[in-house]
Design a protein around this motif. Structure first.
Motif, PDB file in Angstrom:
ATOM      1  N   UNK A  63      38.414  35.266  32.007  1.00 26.55           N
ATOM      2  CA  UNK A  63      39.319  35.164  33.156  1.00 26.55           C
ATOM      3  C   UNK A  63      38.548  34.713  34.401  1.00 26.55           C
ATOM      4  N   UNK A  64      37.345  35.267  34.549  1.00 26.72           N
ATOM      5  CA  UNK A  64      36.516  34.875  35.696  1.00 26.72           C
ATOM      6  C   UNK A  64      36.175  33.381  35.639  1.00 26.72           C
ATOM      7  N   UNK A  65      35.807  32.899  34.431  1.00 29.57           N
ATOM      8  CA  UNK A  65      35.495  31.467  34.265  1.00 29.57           C
ATOM      9  C   UNK A  65      36.691  30.595  34.628  1.00 29.57           C
ATOM     10  N   UNK A  66      37.889  31.017  34.202  1.00 24.34           N
ATOM     11  CA  UNK A  66      39.102  30.264  34.519  1.00 24.34           C
ATOM     12  C   UNK A  66      39.300  30.175  36.033  1.00 24.34           C
ATOM     13  N   UNK A  67      39.198  31.349  36.693  1.00 26.70           N
ATOM     14  CA  UNK A  67      39.470  31.374  38.130  1.00 26.70           C
ATOM     15  C   UNK A  67      38.436  30.564  38.896  1.00 26.70           C
ATOM     16  N   UNK A  68      37.176  30.619  38.443  1.00 25.56           N
ATOM     17  CA  UNK A  68      36.143  29.854  39.141  1.00 25.56           C
ATOM     18  C   UNK A  68      36.334  28.355  38.940  1.00 25.56           C
ATOM     19  N   UNK A  69      36.881  27.973  37.775  1.00 26.34           N
ATOM     20  CA  UNK A  69      37.080  26.551  37.502  1.00 26.34           C
ATOM     21  C   UNK A  69      38.089  25.919  38.458  1.00 26.34           C
ATOM     22  N   UNK A  70      38.968  26.739  39.045  1.00 25.62           N
ATOM     23  CA  UNK A  70      39.961  26.172  39.958  1.00 25.62           C
ATOM     24  C   UNK A  70      39.345  25.789  41.301  1.00 25.62           C
ATOM     25  N   UNK A  71      38.190  26.354  41.615  1.00 31.08           N
ATOM     26  CA  UNK A  71      37.586  26.087  42.919  1.00 31.08           C
ATOM     27  C   UNK A  71      38.306  26.787  44.059  1.00 31.08           C
ATOM     28  N   UNK A  72      39.251  27.676  43.729  1.00 30.26           N
ATOM     29  CA  UNK A  72      40.063  28.320  44.771  1.00 30.26           C
ATOM     30  C   UNK A  72      39.614  29.736  45.085  1.00 30.26           C
ATOM     31  N   UNK A  73      38.834  30.337  44.170  1.00 29.53           N
ATOM     32  CA  UNK A  73      38.520  31.755  44.324  1.00 29.53           C
ATOM     33  C   UNK A  73      37.025  31.979  44.456  1.00 29.53           C
TER      34      UNK A  73
END
Lengths: 432, 185
Positions: A63-73
């Protein structure tokens, strides 16, 4: 595939005791502004509620990898956390470490099965934004996490992100090229075509069920369609000369560059390979079409000015206009799914860079000059990210950056040369 | 005769070294105003190398029979590529000279059918290069047709930038890879 469907049906069951996720009252992130700040988010360890405890760390990592991939979090360092996220949430505890958002999860892992409850809290306003429960097999953990990541993005930005997408790309090894597929984050890379020669220029159908590509048959580049569900791909265009760079229009028809007339022009064809009208009439090379999301305009490469430049054709009037000026080599256009920009590659002082430009030719932005150049851009379906290939480490590998050029991640770690990414529409899980 | 060929080779090697050394010197001055660009230099060097190669081949032939053996002529036909400028598919004068020889060979060997392969250097997009390679192959085939070779004996193929002859991102490698290659079927 069936199994996944079952999971998602289950996943749709939101917990009754939670209030439905309302549209957020305040704007968390203005995604139209490229330089908007990152949202500080805390995500403590997932808490086991019985059974085994082996999957919590992995779920948290995915989940952390997903959120970081957005560049938003900006996912805050767990060492700074004052609370554990268990029981009732104390918003002040999380505000004190700078968090505005908090993700908590509890899971039950028994035998081969897994149930997981995920929540997104706004600790500034002290309210629950999203709550979801997913039940399935242990092996479905990544799919569950990607699903919840999309829920978080929908709550924050108003639309789902890329967590149900695939990226097709071209892998070169031993003098041959084949189309490969991987998940949006670079995981599960696997060979898709097995044609034993040169296969390249992958392109997705609007429904994500077909991949079109160019493949050599008896020394001739032909165009084939290949179902994601399986099969070996069917050649639909094999005219004398070349059959290059297929691209789907929103109506399912396929544009491709064909040279049977002596000139290399772009034609609109049906999926059975019946060649319709020519869309371009340049005297030399017209290639690499890409359509606006509404199908009313097409961008492509033409050398009619003496070197390759990007042109836009209005499909109704047939009028064409050149949109790139000031550089001697512009190629590989890809029209954003949001419609507002076209990405392409441009030679700047001998190094190719990924740039974007408005369809009217204004506001050109060079995106990759700070990180070693880039080629063959492909937009994510939400228009927020761009995948591209770069040789900055010596061999071509695929990377992803935000639409404003902020580098995010290297996606491929494979041997050989890996290039020419094509991002799928949403809702494509792919066969494994 | 064998001895003479060895001497010719040695001579050619020395000449080749001299050319290499002289371009090596001038390279240090790249960037000085009024100097040739790296691309132009590479092109001149490639042309010089080609001239030497041809001279070598001719001298080798002169040492044997008047026109060389069948095997030698076939080797020259398939080993001698023609070259193009960056992002261009028109034929240079050096390319036309080589094509004249190739047309002569095909006229004296009516049984020979040929695949003309168009290739590009590694710069630029794979798709545009694939189209460009076809234009290069077709330009060469059209010239051979104008010299009287039947279109039925010529097949054109493009490999774009997919099959470089020389690896590397130097101007020399680029110049060597922008080529049409001739394969006897």
């Amino acid at each position: 595939m069936k199994k996944l469907l079952a999971i998602f049906c289950l996943a749709l069951l939101t917990l009754g005791l939670w209030p439905p996720a309302e549209a957020p009252a305040r704007v968390y992130i203005d995604i139209t502004k490229p330089s908007s700040r990152k949202l500080p988010l805390a995500m403590p360890e997932f808490r086991p509620q019985g059974g085994s405890q082996s999957l919590g760390g992995e779920g948290n990592r995915i989940l952390r990898g997903d959120l970081e991939l957005t560049g938003l979090f900006d996912v805050l360092d767990p060492k700074t956390y004052l609370g554990s996220g268990a029981g009732a949430i104390n918003p002040r505890e999380w505000r004190r470490i700078g968090a505005e958002l908090l993700v908590t999860a509890e899971y039950t892992q028994i035998g081969n099965t897994l149930g997981i409850e995920c929540k997104l809290h706004d600790v500034t306003d002290g309210k629950l934004l999203v709550g979801r429960r997913y039940d399935g097999l242990k092996a479905d953990l990544p799919a569950m996490m990607h699903r919840f990541a999309d829920e978080i993005m929908e709550a924050i930005t108003g639309q789902k992100s890329v967590f149900s997408t695939q990226i097709a790309f071209v892998r070169a090894e031993g003098g041959k090229k084949e189309v490969w597929l991987m998940d949006f984050d670079g995981s599960h890379a696997r060979q898709f075509t097995n044609r034993g020669d040169l296969t390249l220029f992958p392109s997705w159908s609007p429904d994500g069920k077909l991949v079109a590509y160019t493949t050599y048959v008896n020394r001739r580049p032909t165009v084939a369609l290949h179902a994601l569900a399986g099969g070996s791909g069917q050649v639909i265009l094999n005219k004398p000369g070349v059959n290059l760079t297929p691209a789907f229009r929103n109506d399912g028809r396929v544009a491709a560059a064909l040279s049977f007339s002596g000139k290399t022009n772009i034609y609109l064809c049906d999926q059975a390979g019946n060649v319709g009208q020519n869309l371009t009439d340049g005297w030399g090379i017209d290639v690499a079409p890409t359509f606006s999301p509404d199908g009313r305009q097409m961008a492509y490469v033409s050398d009619r000015s003496g070197n390759p430049q990007i042109y836009v054709r209005d499909m109704a009037s047939g009028q064409m206009r050149r949109i790139t000026y000031g550089h001697k080599y512009c190629a590989a256009p890809d029209w954003s799914p949001k419609g507002d920009r076209i990405a392409f590659m441009v030679d700047i002082g001998g190094v190719f860079q990924v740039a974007t430009i408005r369809p009217d030719g204004s506001d050109q932005q060079i995106l990759t000059s700070g990180h070693g150049g880039g080629e063959d851009p492909s937009w994510s379906p939400d228009g927020r990210l761009i995948a591209y290939s770069s040789r900055s480490t010596g061999r071509y590998q695929i990377y992803v950056m935000t639409a404003s050029g902020q580098p995010l991640k290297r996606l491929t770690e494979l041997s050989g040369e890996n290039s020419d990414p094509a991002w799928s529409p949403r809702g494509v899980i792919g066969t494994r | 005769m064998k001895k003479r060929m060895v001497w010719t080779l040695v001579l050619a090697l020395i000449l080749g070294l001299a050319v290499g050394a002289s371009t090596g010197c001038s390279k240090k001055e790249v960037g000085a105003p009024g100097e040739l660009s790296a691309e132009e230099q590479a092109r001149l060097k490639a042309e010089e190398e080609r001239r030497l190669r041809e001279q070598r081949l001719r001298e080798g032939q002169a040492g044997g029979a008047l026109t060389g053996t069948e095997a030698q002529m076939r080797e020259i036909f398939t080993n001698q590529d023609i070259h193009y400028d960056y992002d261009r598919y028109d034929l240079r004068s050096d390319a036309k000279q080589i094509l004249n020889d190739k047309a002569g060979y095909m006229q004296s060997h009516p049984e020979v059918n040929v695949i003309v392969e168009g290739h590009c250097d590694e710069r630029g997009s794979a798709s545009y290069n694939m189209a460009l390679g076809e234009k290069r192959a077709k330009a060469a085939a059209a010239y051979l047709q104008a010299m009287g070779i039947s279109a039925a004996r010529l097949e054109t193929v493009t490999y774009g930038k997919e099959k470089p002859l020389v690896r590397g991102n130097t101007e020399e490698a680029y110049a060597a890879n922008r080529r049409a290659h001739f394969v006897i079927k």
